[in-house]
Motif scaffolding. Structure first.
Motif, short mmCIF file in Angstrom:
data_model
loop_
_atom_site.label_atom_id
_atom_site.label_comp_id
_atom_site.label_asym_id
_atom_site.label_seq_id
_atom_site.Cartn_x
_atom_site.Cartn_y
_atom_site.Cartn_z
N UNK A 1 -9.41 -19.97 11.51
CA UNK A 1 -8.18 -20.51 10.95
C UNK A 1 -7.22 -19.43 10.47
N UNK A 2 -7.77 -18.24 10.19
CA UNK A 2 -6.87 -17.18 9.74
C UNK A 2 -7.08 -15.89 10.52
N UNK A 3 -6.08 -15.01 10.43
CA UNK A 3 -6.07 -13.73 11.13
C UNK A 3 -6.14 -12.56 10.15
N UNK A 4 -6.67 -12.79 8.98
CA UNK A 4 -6.69 -11.74 7.96
C UNK A 4 -7.42 -10.51 8.49
N UNK A 5 -8.55 -10.69 9.15
CA UNK A 5 -9.31 -9.56 9.69
C UNK A 5 -8.45 -8.74 10.65
N UNK B 1 -13.12 -14.89 3.37
CA UNK B 1 -11.82 -15.14 3.99
C UNK B 1 -11.71 -14.43 5.34
N UNK B 2 -12.08 -13.16 5.34
CA UNK B 2 -11.94 -12.33 6.54
C UNK B 2 -12.83 -12.83 7.68
N UNK B 3 -14.00 -13.33 7.33
CA UNK B 3 -14.94 -13.81 8.36
C UNK B 3 -14.73 -15.29 8.70
N UNK B 4 -13.74 -15.91 8.07
CA UNK B 4 -13.43 -17.32 8.28
C UNK B 4 -14.56 -18.25 7.84
N UNK C 1 -8.69 -19.00 2.12
CA UNK C 1 -8.01 -18.79 0.84
C UNK C 1 -7.12 -19.98 0.50
N UNK C 2 -6.89 -20.17 -0.79
CA UNK C 2 -5.93 -21.18 -1.21
C UNK C 2 -4.55 -20.74 -0.71
N UNK C 3 -3.60 -21.66 -0.70
CA UNK C 3 -2.25 -21.28 -0.29
C UNK C 3 -1.69 -20.20 -1.20
#
Length: 71
Positions: free
Chosen positions: A9-13, A40-43, A47-49
């Motif tokens: 869901x996220x691209x933080x990594x 968060x990094x590993x999905x 994270x909250x908004x």
């Protein structure tokens, strides 16, 4: 995708890797624990908004860049 796989869901990594930034540095700036940021990094967790926008601000990117366009 297998049933046991969680959707990305996220691209933080990817953003951290592109910028050469370590999870520990971001955790310190965000005032969160390493395990939380690793989640968060590993999905494994999202994270909250509020945290997503703080991460974007710290990394100096648009919050949209931290999200996967389509799941």
């Amino acid at each position: 995708m297998e049933k046991s796989e969680k959707p990305q869901l996220n691209r933080i990594r990817e953003v951290l890797e592109d910028r050469g930034i370590k999870i520990t540095w971001l955790a310190e700036k965000l005032e969160k624990s390493y395990p939380t940021l690793y989640g968060y990094v590993s999905n494994e967790r999202q994270p909250s908004l509020k945290d997503l926008y703080r991460i974007a601000e710290i990394l100096q990117v648009d919050a949209k860049e931290l999200l996967i366009d389509k799941v």
